[in-house]
Design a protein around this motif. Structure first.
Motif, PDB file in Angstrom:
ATOM      1  N   ALA A   1       0.837  -1.208   0.000  1.00 19.44           N
ATOM      2  CA  ALA A   1       0.000   0.000   0.000  1.00 19.44           C
ATOM      3  C   ALA A   1       0.868   1.251   0.000  1.00 19.44           C
ATOM      4  CB  ALA A   1      -0.946  -0.009   1.196  1.00 19.44           C
ATOM      5  N   ASP A   2       1.956   1.242   0.776  1.00 21.59           N
ATOM      6  CA  ASP A   2       2.868   2.387   0.774  1.00 21.59           C
ATOM      7  C   ASP A   2       3.528   2.566  -0.597  1.00 21.59           C
ATOM      8  OD1 ASP A   2       2.353   3.134   3.409  1.00 21.59           O
ATOM      9  OD2 ASP A   2       4.061   2.024   4.224  1.00 21.59           O
ATOM     10  N   ALA A   3       3.916   1.462  -1.210  1.00 22.33           N
ATOM     11  CA  ALA A   3       4.500   1.536  -2.554  1.00 22.33           C
ATOM     12  C   ALA A   3       3.475   2.064  -3.550  1.00 22.33           C
ATOM     13  CB  ALA A   3       5.019   0.166  -2.980  1.00 22.33           C
ATOM     14  N   ALA A   4       2.221   1.660  -3.392  1.00 19.23           N
ATOM     15  CA  ALA A   4       1.158   2.148  -4.283  1.00 19.23           C
ATOM     16  C   ALA A   4       0.976   3.654  -4.135  1.00 19.23           C
ATOM     17  CB  ALA A   4      -0.147   1.407  -3.991  1.00 19.23           C
ATOM     18  N   ILE A   5       1.075   4.163  -2.920  1.00 16.20           N
ATOM     19  CA  ILE A   5       0.998   5.615  -2.700  1.00 16.20           C
ATOM     20  C   ILE A   5       2.121   6.299  -3.472  1.00 16.20           C
ATOM     21  CG2 ILE A   5       1.290   7.453  -0.978  1.00 16.20           C
ATOM     22  CD1 ILE A   5      -0.164   5.520   1.021  1.00 16.20           C
ATOM     23  N   ASP A   6       3.319   5.745  -3.393  1.00 16.01           N
ATOM     24  CA  ASP A   6       4.457   6.331  -4.112  1.00 16.01           C
ATOM     25  C   ASP A   6       4.246   6.299  -5.624  1.00 16.01           C
ATOM     26  OD1 ASP A   6       5.764   6.913  -1.749  1.00 16.01           O
ATOM     27  OD2 ASP A   6       6.988   5.091  -1.782  1.00 16.01           O
ATOM     28  N   VAL A   7       3.753   5.183  -6.137  1.00 13.71           N
ATOM     29  CA  VAL A   7       3.497   5.069  -7.577  1.00 13.71           C
ATOM     30  C   VAL A   7       2.477   6.118  -8.006  1.00 13.71           C
ATOM     31  CG1 VAL A   7       2.477   3.596  -9.383  1.00 13.71           C
ATOM     32  CG2 VAL A   7       4.145   2.641  -7.769  1.00 13.71           C
ATOM     33  N   LEU A   8       1.426   6.255  -7.241  1.00 19.29           N
ATOM     34  CA  LEU A   8       0.381   7.221  -7.557  1.00 19.29           C
ATOM     35  C   LEU A   8       0.915   8.648  -7.490  1.00 19.29           C
ATOM     36  CD1 LEU A   8      -2.567   7.637  -8.289  1.00 19.29           C
ATOM     37  CD2 LEU A   8      -3.120   7.505  -5.852  1.00 19.29           C
TER      38      LEU A   8
ATOM     39  N   ALA B   1       3.738  -1.991 -11.451  1.00 17.62           N
ATOM     40  CA  ALA B   1       4.443  -0.801 -10.970  1.00 17.62           C
ATOM     41  C   ALA B   1       4.613  -0.846  -9.457  1.00 17.62           C
ATOM     42  CB  ALA B   1       3.696   0.463 -11.391  1.00 17.62           C
ATOM     43  N   VAL B   2       3.615  -1.336  -8.755  1.00 17.36           N
ATOM     44  CA  VAL B   2       3.704  -1.449  -7.294  1.00 17.36           C
ATOM     45  C   VAL B   2       4.735  -2.510  -6.913  1.00 17.36           C
ATOM     46  CG1 VAL B   2       2.446  -2.005  -5.175  1.00 17.36           C
ATOM     47  CG2 VAL B   2       1.371  -0.562  -6.932  1.00 17.36           C
ATOM     48  N   ASP B   3       4.743  -3.634  -7.616  1.00 18.04           N
ATOM     49  CA  ASP B   3       5.774  -4.651  -7.374  1.00 18.04           C
ATOM     50  C   ASP B   3       7.161  -4.035  -7.490  1.00 18.04           C
ATOM     51  OD1 ASP B   3       3.916  -6.734  -7.043  1.00 18.04           O
ATOM     52  OD2 ASP B   3       4.073  -7.385  -9.144  1.00 18.04           O
ATOM     53  N   ALA B   4       7.382  -3.307  -8.571  1.00 17.04           N
ATOM     54  CA  ALA B   4       8.690  -2.699  -8.810  1.00 17.04           C
ATOM     55  C   ALA B   4       9.026  -1.676  -7.730  1.00 17.04           C
ATOM     56  CB  ALA B   4       8.730  -2.052 -10.194  1.00 17.04           C
ATOM     57  N   ALA B   5       8.067  -0.815  -7.384  1.00 20.53           N
ATOM     58  CA  ALA B   5       8.317   0.214  -6.373  1.00 20.53           C
ATOM     59  C   ALA B   5       8.605  -0.398  -5.003  1.00 20.53           C
ATOM     60  CB  ALA B   5       7.124   1.159  -6.284  1.00 20.53           C
TER      61      ALA B   5
ATOM     62  N   VAL C   1      -5.961   3.786  -0.391  1.00 20.65           N
ATOM     63  CA  VAL C   1      -6.711   4.871   0.250  1.00 20.65           C
ATOM     64  C   VAL C   1      -6.782   4.653   1.757  1.00 20.65           C
ATOM     65  CG1 VAL C   1      -8.990   5.949   0.422  1.00 20.65           C
ATOM     66  CG2 VAL C   1      -8.000   5.496  -1.814  1.00 20.65           C
ATOM     67  N   LYS C   2      -7.022   3.428   2.179  1.00 24.13           N
ATOM     68  CA  LYS C   2      -7.069   3.149   3.616  1.00 24.13           C
ATOM     69  C   LYS C   2      -5.721   3.451   4.270  1.00 24.13           C
ATOM     70  CE  LYS C   2     -10.801  -0.203   3.613  1.00 24.13           C
ATOM     71  NZ  LYS C   2     -11.183  -1.607   3.785  1.00 24.13           N
ATOM     72  N   ARG C   3      -4.658   3.072   3.613  1.00 23.41           N
ATOM     73  CA  ARG C   3      -3.318   3.338   4.159  1.00 23.41           C
ATOM     74  C   ARG C   3      -3.019   4.834   4.170  1.00 23.41           C
ATOM     75  NH1 ARG C   3       0.455   2.653   7.749  1.00 23.41           N
ATOM     76  NH2 ARG C   3       2.560   2.819   6.909  1.00 23.41           N
ATOM     77  N   LEU C   4      -3.438   5.527   3.144  1.00 24.62           N
ATOM     78  CA  LEU C   4      -3.245   6.975   3.073  1.00 24.62           C
ATOM     79  C   LEU C   4      -3.936   7.660   4.249  1.00 24.62           C
ATOM     80  CD1 LEU C   4      -2.068   9.199   1.233  1.00 24.62           C
ATOM     81  CD2 LEU C   4      -4.204   9.149  -0.027  1.00 24.62           C
ATOM     82  N   VAL C   5      -5.158   7.285   4.511  1.00 24.59           N
ATOM     83  CA  VAL C   5      -5.912   7.863   5.636  1.00 24.59           C
ATOM     84  C   VAL C   5      -5.230   7.503   6.961  1.00 24.59           C
ATOM     85  CG1 VAL C   5      -8.103   7.756   6.896  1.00 24.59           C
ATOM     86  CG2 VAL C   5      -8.094   8.010   4.408  1.00 24.59           C
ATOM     87  N   GLU C   6      -4.779   6.268   7.072  1.00 30.85           N
ATOM     88  CA  GLU C   6      -4.080   5.832   8.290  1.00 30.85           C
ATOM     89  C   GLU C   6      -2.835   6.682   8.530  1.00 30.85           C
ATOM     90  OE1 GLU C   6      -1.442   1.979   8.850  1.00 30.85           O
ATOM     91  OE2 GLU C   6      -3.577   1.473   8.873  1.00 30.85           O
ATOM     92  N   ARG C   7      -2.056   6.918   7.489  1.00 31.71           N
ATOM     93  CA  ARG C   7      -0.837   7.726   7.632  1.00 31.71           C
ATOM     94  C   ARG C   7      -1.172   9.181   7.934  1.00 31.71           C
ATOM     95  NH1 ARG C   7       2.952   6.031   2.659  1.00 31.71           N
ATOM     96  NH2 ARG C   7       4.226   7.723   3.505  1.00 31.71           N
ATOM     97  N   ASP C   8      -2.209   9.713   7.305  1.00 26.42           N
ATOM     98  CA  ASP C   8      -2.622  11.095   7.589  1.00 26.42           C
ATOM     99  C   ASP C   8      -3.057  11.240   9.042  1.00 26.42           C
ATOM    100  OD1 ASP C   8      -2.096  11.931   5.003  1.00 26.42           O
ATOM    101  OD2 ASP C   8      -4.201  11.958   4.383  1.00 26.42           O
ATOM    102  N   GLN C   9      -3.853  10.284   9.522  1.00 20.71           N
ATOM    103  CA  GLN C   9      -4.322  10.343  10.910  1.00 20.71           C
ATOM    104  C   GLN C   9      -3.139  10.235  11.882  1.00 20.71           C
ATOM    105  OE1 GLN C   9      -7.584  10.919  12.148  1.00 20.71           O
ATOM    106  NE2 GLN C   9      -7.757  11.584  10.039  1.00 20.71           N
ATOM    107  N   ALA C  10      -2.169   9.401  11.566  1.00 19.74           N
ATOM    108  CA  ALA C  10      -0.985   9.270  12.415  1.00 19.74           C
ATOM    109  C   ALA C  10      -0.201  10.579  12.445  1.00 19.74           C
ATOM    110  CB  ALA C  10      -0.093   8.128  11.918  1.00 19.74           C
ATOM    111  N   GLU C  11      -0.095  11.240  11.299  1.00 15.14           N
ATOM    112  CA  GLU C  11       0.601  12.535  11.249  1.00 15.14           C
ATOM    113  C   GLU C  11      -0.117  13.566  12.106  1.00 15.14           C
ATOM    114  OE1 GLU C  11       1.216  16.419   8.483  1.00 15.14           O
ATOM    115  OE2 GLU C  11       0.565  14.597   7.494  1.00 15.14           O
ATOM    116  N   LEU C  12      -1.433  13.633  11.991  1.00 11.88           N
ATOM    117  CA  LEU C  12      -2.199  14.593  12.778  1.00 11.88           C
ATOM    118  C   LEU C  12      -2.078  14.311  14.272  1.00 11.88           C
ATOM    119  CD1 LEU C  12      -5.375  14.925  10.539  1.00 11.88           C
ATOM    120  CD2 LEU C  12      -3.639  16.690  10.956  1.00 11.88           C
TER     121      LEU C  12
END
Length: 186
Positions: A10-17, A29-33, A56-67
């Motif tokens: 999921a983190d790699a997918a965020i980077d690819v996106l 692309a996610v495999d490679a990243a 998206v779930k991981r993105l929200v999780e990381r945003d909430q952790a940052e906040l």
């Protein structure tokens, strides 16, 4: 190990996106990243929709952790100037480094959620200490509609971040944020 692998993917997918936009988001692309063998992403997320939902779930999780970390690291704002400073710092975090990458991915997902309501449900803003602090400060200044003003203020701040991302900037002028805070309190 499965949970860890899903998180890595999921983190790699965020980077690819963030790097290539929605069209670049593929299992390969996610495999490679992620530096994993071809087919790994497909084994964990059979469809593109499953991959996108995990992203998206991981993105929200990381945003909430940052906040949560930001709220724990600094005292809650007590007056309009402190609120404007905190929101300006928030914008800076969203426009630089890893925060910028998450912002790019978040906006791509927000646009995609127009066509995929299940993503919209995940992306819906969450309650957190930072949002509560904004609402409480607005209410303390006598606003009867503190929730509505909080939503409007945070949407405007989000718009400033989006504008800077599109325009290529890495900061939001503090005076612009201060004017938004003043308007929310007026």
């Amino acid at each position: 190990m499965t949970g860890d692998r899903r998180t890595v993917l999921a983190d790699a997918a965020i980077d690819v996106l963030a790097d290539g936009g929605m069209r670049a988001l593929t299992h390969r692309a996610v495999d490679a990243a992620a530096g994993l063998p071809a087919g790994t992403t497909s084994a964990y997320f059979r469809t593109r929709e499953a991959l996108l939902t995990a992203l998206v779930k991981r993105l929200v999780e990381r945003d909430q952790a940052e906040l949560a970390a930001a709220a724990a690291a600094a005292p809650l704002p007590r007056d309009p100037d402190e609120l404007a400073a905190a929101l300006t710092a928030f914008c800076a975090r969203r426009l630089r480094g890893e925060g910028r990458r998450r912002s790019l991915a978040r906006y791509a997902c927000a646009v995609e959620s127009v066509h995929r309501p299940e993503l919209r449900e995940v992306l819906t803003p969450r309650e957190n200490a930072a949002r509560d602090a904004v609402r409480n400060l607005i209410a303390a200044h006598g606003a009867a509609d503190a929730e509505e003003r909080t939503v409007t203020l945070l949407a405007c701040v989000d718009g400033l971040v989006f504008d800077r991302l599109v325009a290529g900037g890495d900061s939001v002028p503090g005076d612009a944020v201060a004017r938004l805070v003043a308007a929310a309190l007026a």
